[in-house]
Design an enzyme around this catalytic site. Structure first.
Site, short mmCIF file in Angstrom:
data_model
loop_
_atom_site.label_atom_id
_atom_site.label_comp_id
_atom_site.label_asym_id
_atom_site.label_seq_id
_atom_site.Cartn_x
_atom_site.Cartn_y
_atom_site.Cartn_z
N GLU A 40 0.87 -1.16 0.00
CA GLU A 40 0.00 0.00 0.00
C GLU A 40 0.91 1.23 0.00
O GLU A 40 1.79 1.34 0.86
CB GLU A 40 -0.89 -0.01 1.25
CG GLU A 40 -1.84 1.16 1.24
CD GLU A 40 -2.79 1.18 2.44
OE1 GLU A 40 -2.80 0.23 3.23
OE2 GLU A 40 -3.50 2.19 2.55
N ARG A 58 4.88 -13.03 9.60
CA ARG A 58 5.56 -11.78 9.27
C ARG A 58 6.87 -11.70 10.03
O ARG A 58 7.07 -12.34 11.05
CB ARG A 58 4.68 -10.57 9.54
CG ARG A 58 4.38 -10.28 10.99
CD ARG A 58 3.25 -9.27 11.13
NE ARG A 58 3.61 -7.93 10.69
CZ ARG A 58 2.96 -7.28 9.73
NH1 ARG A 58 1.94 -7.83 9.11
NH2 ARG A 58 3.31 -6.07 9.39
N LYS A 94 4.17 0.91 9.61
CA LYS A 94 4.37 2.14 8.85
C LYS A 94 3.82 3.34 9.61
O LYS A 94 4.38 4.43 9.53
CB LYS A 94 3.70 2.03 7.48
CG LYS A 94 4.58 1.33 6.47
CD LYS A 94 3.95 1.30 5.10
CE LYS A 94 2.95 0.19 4.98
NZ LYS A 94 2.46 -0.03 3.63
P1 ATP Z 1 2.50 -2.19 8.03
O1 ATP Z 1 1.69 -2.92 9.05
O2 ATP Z 1 3.93 -2.04 8.38
O3 ATP Z 1 1.86 -0.93 7.59
P2 ATP Z 1 1.37 -3.56 5.84
O4 ATP Z 1 1.20 -5.02 5.88
O5 ATP Z 1 0.16 -2.71 6.04
O6 ATP Z 1 2.55 -3.16 6.80
P3 ATP Z 1 1.57 -3.37 3.02
O7 ATP Z 1 2.09 -2.26 2.22
O8 ATP Z 1 0.13 -3.67 2.98
O9 ATP Z 1 2.03 -3.09 4.50
O10 ATP Z 1 2.42 -4.69 2.77
C1 ATP Z 1 2.81 -5.15 1.51
C2 ATP Z 1 3.18 -6.61 1.62
O11 ATP Z 1 4.25 -6.77 2.53
C3 ATP Z 1 2.02 -7.42 2.16
O12 ATP Z 1 1.91 -8.60 1.40
C4 ATP Z 1 2.39 -7.70 3.57
O13 ATP Z 1 1.86 -8.90 4.02
C5 ATP Z 1 3.94 -7.73 3.50
N1 ATP Z 1 4.51 -7.38 4.79
C6 ATP Z 1 4.30 -6.26 5.50
N2 ATP Z 1 4.96 -6.29 6.67
C7 ATP Z 1 5.63 -7.47 6.70
C8 ATP Z 1 6.50 -8.11 7.64
N3 ATP Z 1 6.81 -7.54 8.79
N4 ATP Z 1 7.00 -9.33 7.33
C9 ATP Z 1 6.71 -9.91 6.16
N5 ATP Z 1 5.90 -9.37 5.23
C10 ATP Z 1 5.36 -8.17 5.49
MG MG Z 2 -1.55 -3.14 4.65
#
Ligand code: ATP
Ligand code: MG
Length: 594
Positions: free
Chosen positions: A67, A291, A301
């Site tokens: 995102e 994760r 984020k």
């Molecule tokens: P955050 O919670 O840090 O905002 P998010 O999951 O909302 O992270 P996205 O931009 O939606 O962030 O994530 C893009 C991809 O990266 C998704 O497939 C998500 O599952 C993966 N991802 C995000 N954080 C992690 C992590 N800590 N370990 C492994 N994969 C991750």
């Molecule tokens: Mg997300």
């Protein structure tokens, strides 16, 4: 997500941080069957190999779906390495898809940085897409579901909807609007799109089962009204699809074969399948892995944004940030991050990886590829009294003992030098083998010297150390075979130049910065001493970066400052004011403190 964080927090509270162990990890994660155990496949590789073998898919297509609401962090690196890595291993492809269905927090600045970071990590996508490109198709499918009697417009407020969902132990209640006719629903939904209603006044919900044991099935929201400007579609839309309605269908549109996401989405998987089944579209499948969590850092984020916005750090690429651009500026290499992601493997259970494993992967790579230089971070003057005044000689130093091809360089040596203040003590305690009065040491690549006396200022600080040297030990060995126990680094005082050196420590002082009691914030766990700036004395070769720069695609020149750690040029650096960042120390200095 919150549950997982709490779990992680508890693990820490009880001192059960799961430290990395290759043996434990493999048995824990993969539980592979006979044949695969020998080949050490992770569970995703097993699934993919089976799918290819059984002809479920001819080739695989994965996707990385960030995102664009922030910069990528090391957790995303894990996901990138996994998605791109699996596709590469099995001759498939990976798409980049911006999951831009939430207009409020998204921005093109993030879109750009995400692409830069993926490229820097060493990956390239087959196709680039935006979920917002699918808004029209998603809308049409929503109408189709309405026509099938599988979706309805609900006028309840969000609070009423939440209330009506029931709990894990009690069923929900049907909305009074649940039985609207198809015609009425279509009309309402079209008028939602046309902008006739205020934000929050209506939603489109899937019509499934308000008593379903999986809460996700209790008539999940598909669309909400949001009169907001979108960074790509502008003001074209005032209704936006929810994650659950957009994600699976986006995968399906692109014919993603294996949609890999983090564990907290496992309860969403049945709904992912439900939409695809009801719409009768390409059957993408979702698979979940744990994760990445690392101690001494935060990885959401939202929190990283707060650190930036409230100036706790200098920006997203502050070298203390766990962002990919932060690691890059710190001097990490893409190779070391990829090696780290490989090493931690693919887990099905949540765990916390020790920060030092990341540094281990970093040192392992840098040790092989960087050239050695000498710089003194906390200088004190040395005068060699029996060395001819006004004489300079050039001594040969090895650039990288791990790589013969890197050759040697000439380092100027003379009567006046700088050495590290901590490399001298007037009286050497036991096991202190560095310079002390009467104790002979080796100056790296140069001579054996023996300290004779010191000069001090009014406060008693040492301002100068007087030594003698043995001319017969040129190059660093005594012809009579006598040994010294210590070797220290130095730079020639008249030839040295000054550089700003930024010494970083962990951004957080505690293992689980997120783990705070009510009324407290993770900000209280910031390490107040995470940045120290010093002026170092550098050998002349450190000013000649042109020869070295070609080796580094990202334009960041990396070195080992002998005995002091790995360093790199910072983007603030200019020829007039050179700046180096310490990437990490040579040994895990943190392990000792703990
Ligand atoms: P955050 O919670 O840090 O905002 P998010 O999951 O909302 O992270 P996205 O931009 O939606 O962030 O994530 C893009 C991809 O990266 C998704 O497939 C998500 O599952 C993966 N991802 C995000 N954080 C992690 C992590 N800590 N370990 C492994 N994969 C991750
Ligand atoms: Mg997300």
């Amino acid at each position: 997500m919150q549950i997982l964080q709490r779990l992680a927090g508890n693990a820490l509270q009880f001192g059960r941080t799961i430290h990395y162990s290759p043996i434990i990890n493999h048995s824990m994660q993969n539980e592979p069957n006979g044949d695969n155990r020998e080949r050490n496949l992770n569970f995703l590789e097993e699934i993919i190999e089976d799918d290819l073998k059984n002809g479920v898919h001819k080739s695989i297509l994965t996707r990385f779906p960030p995102e664009p609401n922030g910069y990528l962090h090391i957790g995303h690196a894990k996901s990138i390495c996994l998605n791109f890595g699996l596709a590469k291993k099995y001759g498939g492809k990976t798409n980049l898809r911006f999951d831009d269905t939430n207009p409020v927090k998204e921005d093109t600045e993030y879109v750009d940085s995400i692409q830069e970071d993926i490229h820097w990590l060493g990956f390239d996508w087959a196709e680039k897409h935006y979920a917002s490109d699918y808004f029209e198709q998603l809308y049409e499918w929503a109408e189709l579901l309405i026509q099938k009697g599988l979706a309805y417009v609900d006028d309840q407020s969000l609070d009423e909807i939440r209330e009506g969902r029931g709990t894990v132990t009690t069923p929900g209640k049907n909305s009074p609007y649940r039985d609207r006719t198809v015609e009425e629903n279509l009309d309402m939904f079209r008028r939602m799109r046309a902008g006739e209603f205020a934000d929050g006044s209506k939603v489109l919900r899937a019509k499934i089962d308000m008593a379903h044991p999986n809460m996700q099935f209790r008539d999940p929201i598909m669309y909400r009204i949001l009169h907001a400007h979108h960074h790509r579609t502008g003001d074209k839309w005032c209704i936006y699809p929810m994650y659950d309605y957009a994600h699976g269908q986006s995968d399906s549109i692109e014919h993603i074969t294996h949609s890999i996401c983090t564990l907290e989405f496992d309860i969403h998987r049945p709904l992912y399948d439900w939409f695809i089944e009801k719409l009768e579209i390409f059957p993408s499948h979702q698979y979940e892995f744990a994760r990445l969590n690392i101690n001494y850092t935060v990885m959401s984020k939202r929190k990283l944004l707060q650190l930036v916005k409230e100036n706790y750090v200098s920006g997203w690429d502050d070298p203390r940030m766990p962002t990919i651009c932060g690691f890059r500026r710190r001097g990490y290499t893409p190779e070391s991050i990829r090696a780290f992601c490989d090493r931690i493997g693919v887990a099905k259970r949540d765990n916390i990886i020790d920060y030092s494993l990341l540094e281990f992967s970093l040192r392992e790579h840098l040790n092989k590829v960087v050239q050695r230089r000498m710089a003194v971070l906390d200088p004190v003057k040395v005068i060699i009294d029996n060395y001819p005044e006004g004489q300079t000689e050039m001594l040969t130093a090895v650039n990288n003992p791990e790589c013969e091809g890197d050759g040697t360089r000439q380092v100027p040596f003379g009567r006046e030098l700088w050495i590290e203040r901590e490399d001298f003590m007037e009286v050497a305690p036991k096991k202190y083998f560095r310079m002390a009065i009467g104790q002979e040491v080796r100056l790296r690549y140069a001579y054996f010297v023996t300290a004779q006396s010191v000069e001090k200022d009014a406060e008693g600080n040492i301002t100068c150390i007087h030594c003698t040297y043995d001319p017969a030990t040129r190059g660093g060995d005594a012809p009579d075979g006598r040994k010294v126990k210590g070797t220290i680094h130095w730079v020639s005082a008249p030839h040295a130049f000054d550089a700003e050196v930024r010494l970083f420590d962990r951004l957080f002082a505690v293992e689980a910065p997120d783990d705070v009691e009510e009324g407290h914030t993770f900000l209280e766990n910031l390490n107040p001493n995470s940045l120290k700036v010093v002026t170092a004395k550098c050998e002349p070769a450190l000013a000649e970066q042109k020869a070295e720069i070609g080796k580094w695609k990202d334009g960041i020149v990396r070195y080992q400052f002998e005995r002091m750690g790995y360093f790199c040029t910072d983007r603030d650096s200019t020829p007039e004011h050179p700046v180096f960042n310490r990437t990490c120390t040579l040994k895990d200095s943190w392990a000792k403190i703990k």
